[in-house]
Design a protein around this motif. Structure first.
Motif, mmCIF file in Angstrom:
data_model
loop_
_atom_site.group_PDB
_atom_site.id
_atom_site.type_symbol
_atom_site.label_atom_id
_atom_site.label_comp_id
_atom_site.label_asym_id
_atom_site.label_seq_id
_atom_site.Cartn_x
_atom_site.Cartn_y
_atom_site.Cartn_z
ATOM 1 N N GLU B 229 15.532 51.963 3.163
ATOM 2 C CA GLU B 229 15.444 52.779 4.369
ATOM 3 C C GLU B 229 14.726 51.984 5.470
ATOM 4 O O GLU B 229 14.148 50.935 5.206
ATOM 5 C CB GLU B 229 14.645 54.054 4.087
ATOM 6 C CG GLU B 229 15.280 54.946 3.029
ATOM 7 C CD GLU B 229 14.389 56.105 2.636
ATOM 8 O OE1 GLU B 229 14.916 57.163 2.301
ATOM 9 O OE2 GLU B 229 13.149 55.930 2.654
ATOM 10 N N THR B 230 14.732 52.520 6.680
ATOM 11 C CA THR B 230 14.053 51.835 7.776
ATOM 12 C C THR B 230 13.176 52.799 8.559
ATOM 13 O O THR B 230 13.614 53.880 8.943
ATOM 14 C CB THR B 230 15.079 51.214 8.750
ATOM 15 O OG1 THR B 230 15.843 50.238 8.040
ATOM 16 C CG2 THR B 230 14.384 50.544 9.930
ATOM 17 N N ALA B 231 11.955 52.394 8.774
ATOM 18 C CA ALA B 231 11.073 53.091 9.708
ATOM 19 C C ALA B 231 10.097 52.080 10.273
ATOM 20 O O ALA B 231 9.668 51.160 9.578
ATOM 21 C CB ALA B 231 10.323 54.226 9.021
ATOM 22 N N VAL B 232 9.774 52.236 11.549
ATOM 23 C CA VAL B 232 8.707 51.461 12.178
ATOM 24 C C VAL B 232 7.711 52.469 12.735
ATOM 25 O O VAL B 232 8.116 53.423 13.404
ATOM 26 C CB VAL B 232 9.247 50.559 13.307
ATOM 27 C CG1 VAL B 232 8.107 49.803 13.982
ATOM 28 C CG2 VAL B 232 10.295 49.588 12.773
ATOM 29 N N VAL B 233 6.443 52.289 12.417
ATOM 30 C CA VAL B 233 5.391 53.184 12.912
ATOM 31 C C VAL B 233 4.337 52.316 13.596
ATOM 32 O O VAL B 233 3.634 51.547 12.941
ATOM 33 C CB VAL B 233 4.748 53.989 11.753
ATOM 34 C CG1 VAL B 233 3.637 54.891 12.276
ATOM 35 C CG2 VAL B 233 5.808 54.804 11.014
ATOM 36 N N THR B 234 4.280 52.412 14.917
ATOM 37 C CA THR B 234 3.371 51.584 15.709
ATOM 38 C C THR B 234 2.335 52.452 16.414
ATOM 39 O O THR B 234 2.697 53.414 17.084
ATOM 40 C CB THR B 234 4.176 50.801 16.774
ATOM 41 O OG1 THR B 234 4.918 49.762 16.130
ATOM 42 C CG2 THR B 234 3.259 50.186 17.830
#
Lengths: 404, 404, 404, 404
Positions: B229-234
């Motif tokens: 899966e893909t997630a970016v949390v900035t």
């Protein structure tokens, strides 16, 4: 009586001013002194005020109050709560509040001036009333001394003063020896590499670097300072980023240090630098952090003999049960500079300012509950009576101890 | 040729404007269109501009450029670098930079308008040129649609556009299907209890709470999102405190999320709230954090058939070696709103903007080195040639594919 | 002289034994006492030994030494370094080392017994020699008392003893009042959900939960304990996982606490539980952690009057410059139980054990450098001379102060 | 039928054995093969078993099952749950459980052998049955090859095998190309300085260093790996300390890495080393950590053509709805070594093993809920039927596709 303490206090509380911006407060102080027939010198160290009350031969006593307030948004529900805002030195528009009670100090010193004028036939000597700017940034006392304070008013034989504190109103607290901690401010700027919030892999994230650094800074006190030593290390400011979807290029931490021992202080400062460098290395930072030491002032050391004498006078005036030894506190004060510059002793005490019914756990260990709003809290709200009356009386009693 | 691409670009780059403040840029776009004899509508969605070039029967093609810049302090050493500052929506004075390359987009769209006007005898139909405000805050496309865009210009049959990217100049990148991630902004305000920096024991320190929360937020991607899966949390912004010796009452985190799947997105948002609450509980916070969801826009889905057709046209025009599939990227775009509102397909592509010699590791895996300044970096500096020429040509080629 | 101090010490050092396993050490103590003609009782509190030397009318003085060693792998390069291993209470095979110097205590007490036997005509009364097991686990003194110590030997009028410390050899350190901290051990078991190391998204990772908890525990001392209070919170053990590619179901932290004040102690324990629960919640743990309080013993309070009398005797014997006040230390001791159970005062002092040349920073603040190996370090190596001679003499001098 | 699948499975499940200790399991496999009249070679690669069933001319197919179990304490409530314990390679007594389902693999391979023997008149060629040891430590396949596997049994034309997975029982999942991730184990030993738990200031605390490192390791995946790349970084073991009141000298982390791309893998390994060094520096560690790379095996790449052919056979046998593409998974397998060593293709598939009613969220994204116990969980409990029957049939169908 000419001065209405409560009215003066509420007016000052409602109109707080930031460091070196105390124009209105200074005018109130100067006008108040002049109304009592006291000679006044203004604009010493930018906004400082000094009054001289000469009353025949005898010792010279300096009584000091500080005037500045803080960039805090008041959250008390007092009807005289501040809604003021001001421009801070960085050009930001900020709220302002007397969250440290300097309004109490100014009010009490005016009250003490009136009382000393009214009792001139009972004492001899000279009283110098100093309304100091910029205690909160640690440079106001220096500024007055550097601006020729002791060329413009008589050099004192002793410096006296007080600070309102989260202790029961009606009480004074005096501790001989090292009484207030040294304080140092350190600014750490962590350098990452900015970029798009969606592509952290193309950046070095300074927000994560800052968070890791803050967590690691806790270990200085928890792991590197012995149980028998004292240090407080507070990250008071942490700022990074301008827009949520941008990873910023750097992050800035403002760190405040309290110590009683220069060896401990030096170890803390070295540990901050070591940790900042280590965390930068862990992040793969493009360069090491900038570590800058700002505003620093030393331990306030209450002269042992003079303190003992003052305690005796307080006990006689207030009864022994209202005079406590709070131990040394981690708060700091630049008032010591006024004594050091004159080469004379100082006695500086705490003035209880809160409703005694709050202190359900007793005073034994000098600790207050987290539920009691302390100095710098947006909820800090000294009880007006008997705080102001006690503060006036303490200044008069201590001064009269030397004035005879 | 009337439009000097390089001069226009440098002028725009030197004069960036924040979202909804693109008055100067909008005027340049409107004046440029009018100079070509194109009908112009201004002030759509506050600062948006649309031009309509009707050229007989045939399909209607919408070409879109966004205009806004970012609160970033430019650190390139370009002689046309920005030194502009502006007041952001919170009233702060901030630096401004075209750190996302929208100046490239505006320039190329003007160049494409000129080229399409100059070749009117070769095609039929209508071209709508849209200069959109406020892409960076995710609301500009909505603002134009809500302000009656499609009542004021013809509804298109297809929406086309491009974004400059850290790929080699001269290349275009197109990906069919979900091509740009959904983005969500979440603001978390952590509540502590403020007080004096020397007395943390009388406070609940929100700076430590914030640091612990940032560290924990990293675990969403590292532990809760599957490898497939893909997630970016900035955490793009983190702000706490006004003065170094005051422990502030709260701290605020601005968190940006990128996902391709609503299930993943919902899990990320739930995890943020769970972590913020857990860290507040660990601190003994007086109350749970405020978690507010802001600006949110969905996945940009390039229509499969239209994308295939566009790729064919690009290959014919540029040669196959200059047309790559970058895969789906974690960047986000609100341009999809212009297509969704019209119920038509969209094709949106990446325009390579950097010196090809930077790409020493090849393009195979679509990844660029941390050393290559990407969008939103203060060092982002597109190569002027052949980026602008390629961008103009890509718009014309794609539009002509539909215009016949 | 019958007892060779150095030889006895080296033999004990080379053969350390874990708590309640001190069979060889107890035999050496018992045999040594018997060789001096002293009556011996063995197996009190499992492995404890007591000897009674009655010498006419007069007070009864109890002199105590503890016997047990620690599961530490010795890293000194001494030729009498330990290579022993033993089975700990959990069934693990562990290294064993006299890393806390109890071998010094046993040796000195045997030496003191010999000296007191040899000088019987100079004093009157009774001396009870106690060789106590299991000080390191905090239960040995209790075990001896519970096993009828004072039914089997005369109840003393005073309890005396000493502990070797990282101070210069030749020096003794005595502090009146609270001298050694209370200690509490807390075991926190954090529950996650185990699974495959490649699929963290299907687990709740207890290793990350443990790491976050350890970082947060640092904030108890750094943020919740006032500058004027003392607490030490150490995570001495942290264990999770059996195989690198398995995410384990839980993690266990062993936390040691030192305090001088029960209010502070209670706040620390409450904070540990609050933090463990908060971090479990942040992880989405399936259930809250188990928090179990183990081995706990109170502050050791040196009787003020008896301490003053002992200090006088030490000064007379050693010279004032060899008698220091180390302040209260954060170490803990269960020897107080022997006095409390008898309802009599105790005086317990520190015996300097290291090469004086190590103390380059002076003794002023009671702090030693991180470079000086302290108790429990794998490098802890007391200097044999004059440590043993000073320890023998200190016991004799203090005992004789009461024995007349 | 001679082999009772359920009984065999329950017996294996109840008697799990650690890597290279599979003596009982190997005997069951060897005895089972011999009972079917198959030639058996034992003790290949320590505990490996191979059987050869020659049935005329034709291709040689290798069918593989792995045999070893894990040091996990079973927490299922099955009546055939394991209560076994064993001594691991470090000499520790540990629980053992078939938490990865290799008992399913062994059972199914015996079942397939029986089925192939029973249908010998329907096919031609040779089948090699391999029961492999020590898959969990990544070296069992190598051990068999190195011990002359292909000198002792015919070299195959294709390698086939399966792994039970948290997918619905009755389903098989096959993915062409890179199907299982590469895995690397890294051991990081962090060095502090040990000492007494009450005196952290005289130590360098490796527990805090380890905790900070674990938190920082999370940022590799969250900040350094692009959204379009894949890496899993798990700290599976973390051990420090032997006694609660001793600060230990060091701490050890066991880190497992999963990747599909050697560039990504190299970046992860470099980041681990960088972070460990940075955190050691932040702690002021006496020396840098030891970083050791262990057990490493590459991506398992399912041959595209052979996979397509196998999928066709599965669809024909099971119906298309029971044959899914799970995508590439982050699990790893050393079975590829058996194919690589022979220079032949491999097809390795997943065998659904859980109650279909658990999969309420559908299978679309290949993700299972954290509530579904997956491999390596102490709760992992494959559904016996139809898992075993499907597993037998899948092996037979795939083998027969080549055997004609």
């Amino acid at each position: 009586m000419a001065i209405d303490l409560e009215e003066t206090y509420k007016d000052l509380h409602e109109h707080p001013e930031l460091s070196y911006q105390e124009h209105r407060t200074a005018k109130i102080a100067a006008d108040g002194l002049r109304a009592l027939g006291i000679d006044v010198v203004e604009d010493i160290g930018r906004t400082g005020v000094a009054g001289v009350l000469a009353n025949g031969d005898g010792p010279t006593v300096l009584l000091r109050a500080d005037m500045d307030a803080l960039p805090v948004a008041e959250e008390t529900s007092l009807d005289y709560a501040s809604t003021q805002r001001a421009t801070d030195p960085d050009g930001n528009d900020v709220p302002v509040m007397h969250a440290c009670g300097h309004d109490v100090h100014v009010t009490c010193l005016l009250g003490a001036a009136e009382a000393l004028v009214g009792s001139k036939d009972e004492w001899h000597g000279t009283v110098v009333f100093v309304f100091q700017p910029a205690e909160e940034v640690g440079s106001g006392a220096h500024a007055m001394v550097d601006d020729g304070l002791y060329d413009r008013v008589p050099k004192p034989d002793i410096v006296l003063g007080q600070h309102v504190a989260p202790a029961p109103a009606g009480v004074v607290g005096v501790h001989a020896g090292p009484a207030f901690a040294a304080t140092d401010d350190v600014i750490v700027t962590l350098h990452g590499e900015g970029g798009h919030g969606s592509r952290p892999e193309a950046t070095i994230d300074p927000v994560v670097m800052a968070a890791a650094t803050v967590m690691r800074l806790q270990t200085i006190v928890s792991r590197e300072i012995a149980g028998g030593e004292t240090a407080v290390v507070t990250v008071g400011t942490l700022h990074a980023g301008t827009k949520i979807n941008i990873i910023p290029p750097d992050a800035t931490l403002g760190i405040n240090i309290r110590t009683y021992d220069t060896g401990v202080r030096d170890r803390v400062v070295a540990a901050i630098e070591r940790i900042a460098n280590g965390e930068a290395a862990a992040s793969g930072a493009p360069r090491m952090p900038d570590v800058e030491t700002l505003d620093s002032f030393p331990v306030l050391h209450n002269d042992e003999a003079a303190t003992e004498r003052t305690i005796g006078a307080f006990r006689a005036a207030f009864g022994a049960e209202r005079v406590i030894d709070p131990g040394r506190v981690t708060g700091s004060e630049d008032v010591g500079t006024l004594a050091t510059a004159a080469g004379v002793p100082i006695v500086y005490w705490l003035l209880g300012g809160l409703d005694p019914s709050l202190f359900t756990h007793g005073l034994a260990n000098g600790t207050t509950d987290a539920d009691i709003p302390s100095n710098h809290s947006p909820h800090f709200a000294p009880l007006i009576h008997p705080t102001l009356e006690t503060g006036v009386q303490a200044l008069v009693v201590a001064a009269r101890e030397w004035l005879g």
